[in-house]
Design an enzyme around this catalytic site. Sequence first.
Site, PDB file in Angstrom:
ATOM      1  N   PRO A   1      22.573 -26.752  -0.970  1.00  0.00           N
ATOM      2  CA  PRO A   1      21.311 -26.305  -0.387  1.00  0.00           C
ATOM      3  C   PRO A   1      21.338 -26.092   1.117  1.00  0.00           C
ATOM      4  O   PRO A   1      21.880 -26.916   1.863  1.00  0.00           O
ATOM      5  CB  PRO A   1      20.322 -27.419  -0.762  1.00  0.00           C
ATOM      6  CG  PRO A   1      21.133 -28.554  -1.230  1.00  0.00           C
ATOM      7  CD  PRO A   1      22.423 -27.988  -1.736  1.00  0.00           C
ATOM      8  N   ASN A   2      20.743 -24.991   1.514  1.00  0.00           N
ATOM      9  CA  ASN A   2      20.522 -24.602   2.917  1.00  0.00           C
ATOM     10  C   ASN A   2      21.767 -24.096   3.646  1.00  0.00           C
ATOM     11  O   ASN A   2      21.674 -23.616   4.767  1.00  0.00           O
ATOM     12  CB  ASN A   2      19.866 -25.742   3.713  1.00  0.00           C
ATOM     13  CG  ASN A   2      18.521 -26.111   3.146  1.00  0.00           C
ATOM     14  OD1 ASN A   2      17.685 -25.232   2.958  1.00  0.00           O
ATOM     15  ND2 ASN A   2      18.306 -27.378   2.833  1.00  0.00           N
TER      16      ASN A   2
ATOM     17  N   ARG B   1      19.457 -22.584  12.741  1.00  0.00           N
ATOM     18  CA  ARG B   1      19.046 -23.725  13.578  1.00  0.00           C
ATOM     19  C   ARG B   1      20.192 -24.708  13.663  1.00  0.00           C
ATOM     20  O   ARG B   1      21.165 -24.600  12.943  1.00  0.00           O
ATOM     21  CB  ARG B   1      17.865 -24.462  12.952  1.00  0.00           C
ATOM     22  CG  ARG B   1      16.665 -23.613  12.777  1.00  0.00           C
ATOM     23  CD  ARG B   1      15.382 -24.388  12.759  1.00  0.00           C
ATOM     24  NE  ARG B   1      14.320 -23.606  12.152  1.00  0.00           N
ATOM     25  CZ  ARG B   1      13.934 -22.409  12.551  1.00  0.00           C
ATOM     26  NH1 ARG B   1      14.502 -21.847  13.585  1.00  0.00           N
ATOM     27  NH2 ARG B   1      12.990 -21.745  11.918  1.00  0.00           N
TER      28      ARG B   1
ATOM     29  N   TYR C   1      25.959 -27.624  13.245  1.00  0.00           N
ATOM     30  CA  TYR C   1      26.643 -26.826  12.219  1.00  0.00           C
ATOM     31  C   TYR C   1      27.335 -25.576  12.762  1.00  0.00           C
ATOM     32  O   TYR C   1      27.974 -24.858  12.000  1.00  0.00           O
ATOM     33  CB  TYR C   1      25.635 -26.416  11.129  1.00  0.00           C
ATOM     34  CG  TYR C   1      24.971 -27.604  10.454  1.00  0.00           C
ATOM     35  CD1 TYR C   1      25.726 -28.533   9.747  1.00  0.00           C
ATOM     36  CD2 TYR C   1      23.593 -27.811  10.536  1.00  0.00           C
ATOM     37  CE1 TYR C   1      25.140 -29.630   9.144  1.00  0.00           C
ATOM     38  CE2 TYR C   1      22.993 -28.900   9.923  1.00  0.00           C
ATOM     39  CZ  TYR C   1      23.764 -29.804   9.240  1.00  0.00           C
ATOM     40  OH  TYR C   1      23.192 -30.896   8.630  1.00  0.00           O
TER      41      TYR C   1
ATOM     42  N   ASN D   1      31.014 -28.262  -0.893  1.00  0.00           N
ATOM     43  CA  ASN D   1      30.138 -28.855   0.117  1.00  0.00           C
ATOM     44  C   ASN D   1      28.779 -29.011  -0.566  1.00  0.00           C
ATOM     45  O   ASN D   1      27.992 -28.059  -0.603  1.00  0.00           O
ATOM     46  CB  ASN D   1      30.029 -27.975   1.362  1.00  0.00           C
ATOM     47  CG  ASN D   1      29.176 -28.641   2.440  1.00  0.00           C
ATOM     48  OD1 ASN D   1      28.467 -29.619   2.170  1.00  0.00           O
ATOM     49  ND2 ASN D   1      29.244 -28.132   3.651  1.00  0.00           N
TER      50      ASN D   1
ATOM     51  N   ALA E   1      22.986 -31.575   1.163  1.00  0.00           N
ATOM     52  CA  ALA E   1      22.139 -32.778   1.046  1.00  0.00           C
ATOM     53  C   ALA E   1      22.349 -33.516  -0.280  1.00  0.00           C
ATOM     54  O   ALA E   1      22.142 -34.735  -0.347  1.00  0.00           O
ATOM     55  CB  ALA E   1      20.672 -32.390   1.204  1.00  0.00           C
TER      56      ALA E   1
ATOM     57  N   HIS F   1      24.350 -36.866  -0.726  1.00  0.00           N
ATOM     58  CA  HIS F   1      23.792 -38.193  -0.476  1.00  0.00           C
ATOM     59  C   HIS F   1      22.795 -38.639  -1.543  1.00  0.00           C
ATOM     60  O   HIS F   1      22.218 -39.724  -1.426  1.00  0.00           O
ATOM     61  CB  HIS F   1      23.107 -38.211   0.898  1.00  0.00           C
ATOM     62  CG  HIS F   1      23.813 -37.388   1.924  1.00  0.00           C
ATOM     63  ND1 HIS F   1      25.093 -37.687   2.358  1.00  0.00           N
ATOM     64  CD2 HIS F   1      23.469 -36.252   2.594  1.00  0.00           C
ATOM     65  CE1 HIS F   1      25.467 -36.765   3.247  1.00  0.00           C
ATOM     66  NE2 HIS F   1      24.505 -35.893   3.405  1.00  0.00           N
TER      67      HIS F   1
ATOM     68  N   GLU G   1      36.050 -32.435  -1.286  1.00  0.00           N
ATOM     69  CA  GLU G   1      34.726 -32.372  -0.660  1.00  0.00           C
ATOM     70  C   GLU G   1      34.888 -31.947   0.797  1.00  0.00           C
ATOM     71  O   GLU G   1      35.804 -32.408   1.481  1.00  0.00           O
ATOM     72  CB  GLU G   1      34.104 -33.770  -0.740  1.00  0.00           C
ATOM     73  CG  GLU G   1      32.751 -33.923  -0.096  1.00  0.00           C
ATOM     74  CD  GLU G   1      32.223 -35.360  -0.214  1.00  0.00           C
ATOM     75  OE1 GLU G   1      32.896 -36.208  -0.849  1.00  0.00           O
ATOM     76  OE2 GLU G   1      31.151 -35.626   0.344  1.00  0.00           O
TER      77      GLU G   1
ATOM     78  N   HIS H   1      32.622 -31.073   4.563  1.00  0.00           N
ATOM     79  CA  HIS H   1      31.382 -31.051   5.339  1.00  0.00           C
ATOM     80  C   HIS H   1      31.675 -30.436   6.700  1.00  0.00           C
ATOM     81  O   HIS H   1      32.686 -30.768   7.324  1.00  0.00           O
ATOM     82  CB  HIS H   1      30.812 -32.456   5.526  1.00  0.00           C
ATOM     83  CG  HIS H   1      30.425 -33.080   4.235  1.00  0.00           C
ATOM     84  ND1 HIS H   1      29.275 -32.708   3.567  1.00  0.00           N
ATOM     85  CD2 HIS H   1      31.051 -33.990   3.453  1.00  0.00           C
ATOM     86  CE1 HIS H   1      29.223 -33.376   2.429  1.00  0.00           C
ATOM     87  NE2 HIS H   1      30.284 -34.158   2.329  1.00  0.00           N
TER      88      HIS H   1
ATOM     89  N   ARG I   1      26.715 -39.690  11.597  1.00  0.00           N
ATOM     90  CA  ARG I   1      25.330 -39.222  11.662  1.00  0.00           C
ATOM     91  C   ARG I   1      24.367 -40.287  11.119  1.00  0.00           C
ATOM     92  O   ARG I   1      24.692 -41.469  11.137  1.00  0.00           O
ATOM     93  CB  ARG I   1      25.226 -37.880  10.915  1.00  0.00           C
ATOM     94  CG  ARG I   1      26.080 -36.784  11.585  1.00  0.00           C
ATOM     95  CD  ARG I   1      25.868 -35.433  10.972  1.00  0.00           C
ATOM     96  NE  ARG I   1      24.492 -34.994  11.104  1.00  0.00           N
ATOM     97  CZ  ARG I   1      23.959 -33.980  10.426  1.00  0.00           C
ATOM     98  NH1 ARG I   1      24.732 -33.294   9.582  1.00  0.00           N
ATOM     99  NH2 ARG I   1      22.692 -33.646  10.594  1.00  0.00           N
TER     100      ARG I   1
ATOM    101  N   ARG J   1      23.180 -40.186   5.674  1.00  0.00           N
ATOM    102  CA  ARG J   1      24.222 -39.160   5.499  1.00  0.00           C
ATOM    103  C   ARG J   1      25.614 -39.780   5.408  1.00  0.00           C
ATOM    104  O   ARG J   1      26.597 -39.107   5.112  1.00  0.00           O
ATOM    105  CB  ARG J   1      24.200 -38.162   6.663  1.00  0.00           C
ATOM    106  CG  ARG J   1      23.022 -37.244   6.656  1.00  0.00           C
ATOM    107  CD  ARG J   1      23.199 -36.130   7.657  1.00  0.00           C
ATOM    108  NE  ARG J   1      21.927 -35.664   8.140  1.00  0.00           N
ATOM    109  CZ  ARG J   1      21.198 -34.704   7.553  1.00  0.00           C
ATOM    110  NH1 ARG J   1      21.640 -34.087   6.497  1.00  0.00           N
ATOM    111  NH2 ARG J   1      20.039 -34.353   8.060  1.00  0.00           N
TER     112      ARG J   1
HETATM  113  O1  CA2 Z   1      27.861 -31.216   7.379  1.00  0.00           O
HETATM  114  C1  CA2 Z   1      27.671 -30.643   6.291  1.00  0.00           C
HETATM  115  O2  CA2 Z   1      28.380 -29.727   5.873  1.00  0.00           O
HETATM  116  C2  CA2 Z   1      26.455 -31.047   5.425  1.00  0.00           C
HETATM  117  O3  CA2 Z   1      26.890 -31.057   4.070  1.00  0.00           O
HETATM  118  C3  CA2 Z   1      25.404 -29.976   5.681  1.00  0.00           C
HETATM  119  C4  CA2 Z   1      24.053 -30.246   5.024  1.00  0.00           C
HETATM  120  C5  CA2 Z   1      23.577 -31.674   5.284  1.00  0.00           C
HETATM  121  O4  CA2 Z   1      22.435 -31.958   4.497  1.00  0.00           O
HETATM  122  C6  CA2 Z   1      24.662 -32.719   4.976  1.00  0.00           C
HETATM  123  O5  CA2 Z   1      24.181 -34.005   5.304  1.00  0.00           O
HETATM  124  C7  CA2 Z   1      25.938 -32.437   5.755  1.00  0.00           C
HETATM  125  C8  CA2 Z   1      22.991 -29.246   5.538  1.00  0.00           C
HETATM  126  C9  CA2 Z   1      23.429 -27.790   5.445  1.00  0.00           C
HETATM  127  C10 CA2 Z   1      22.631 -26.763   6.151  1.00  0.00           C
HETATM  128  O6  CA2 Z   1      21.622 -27.233   6.993  1.00  0.00           O
HETATM  129  C11 CA2 Z   1      20.980 -26.384   7.856  1.00  0.00           C
HETATM  130  C12 CA2 Z   1      20.149 -26.946   8.798  1.00  0.00           C
HETATM  131  C13 CA2 Z   1      19.471 -26.149   9.699  1.00  0.00           C
HETATM  132  C14 CA2 Z   1      19.624 -24.763   9.649  1.00  0.00           C
HETATM  133  C15 CA2 Z   1      20.449 -24.207   8.698  1.00  0.00           C
HETATM  134  C16 CA2 Z   1      21.118 -24.995   7.800  1.00  0.00           C
END
Ligand code: CA2
Length: 146
Positions: free
Chosen positions: A10-11, A18, A23, A74, A77, A80, A98, A100, A107, A111
Amino acid sequence: MKKILIINGPNINLLGLREPEIYGARSYADLLAFIGEAAAEAGVEAHCFQSNSEGAIVDEIQQAYGRFDGIVINPAAYTHTSVAIPDALKAVGVPAVEVHLSDISKREAYRQVSYTSEACVATVAGKGFEGYREALETLLAERNER
Ligand code: CA2
């Protein structure tokens, strides 16, 4: 040619919008291009899949059985929170690494816990896009040892 499934949770499709300090500033399209180049260099066929839904990720892992030689994941979220994703990885028995983008060990406390890692042969974290290349190489090295 080895076939590797790359799963992003997700995301990840919003990368670059952002939190560039965490990231990076590059987009998901940039990540796909990066993975394509890394796969070509490693001489593997990479198939990329992204979903914001836990069930869709479980379905994708299940269909990898007998079709893919390895998985780079990857879970974002879901790393976790999900028990279903590591269960699916264990059920199909396809070797997985895996990855990240950020260093989750440095963090927020929530996380720092990964339910996925026990179903994976290795974890790469905190290396940005480069981590996907390392995950691919780790997977190929692991497979050659078998
Ligand atoms: O560090 C990583 O690759 C994560 O898997 C990324 C996830 C986060 O929930 C994990 O804890 C660590 C989040 C991916 C994308 O998040 C965004 C946040 C803001 C804007 C765009 C994407």
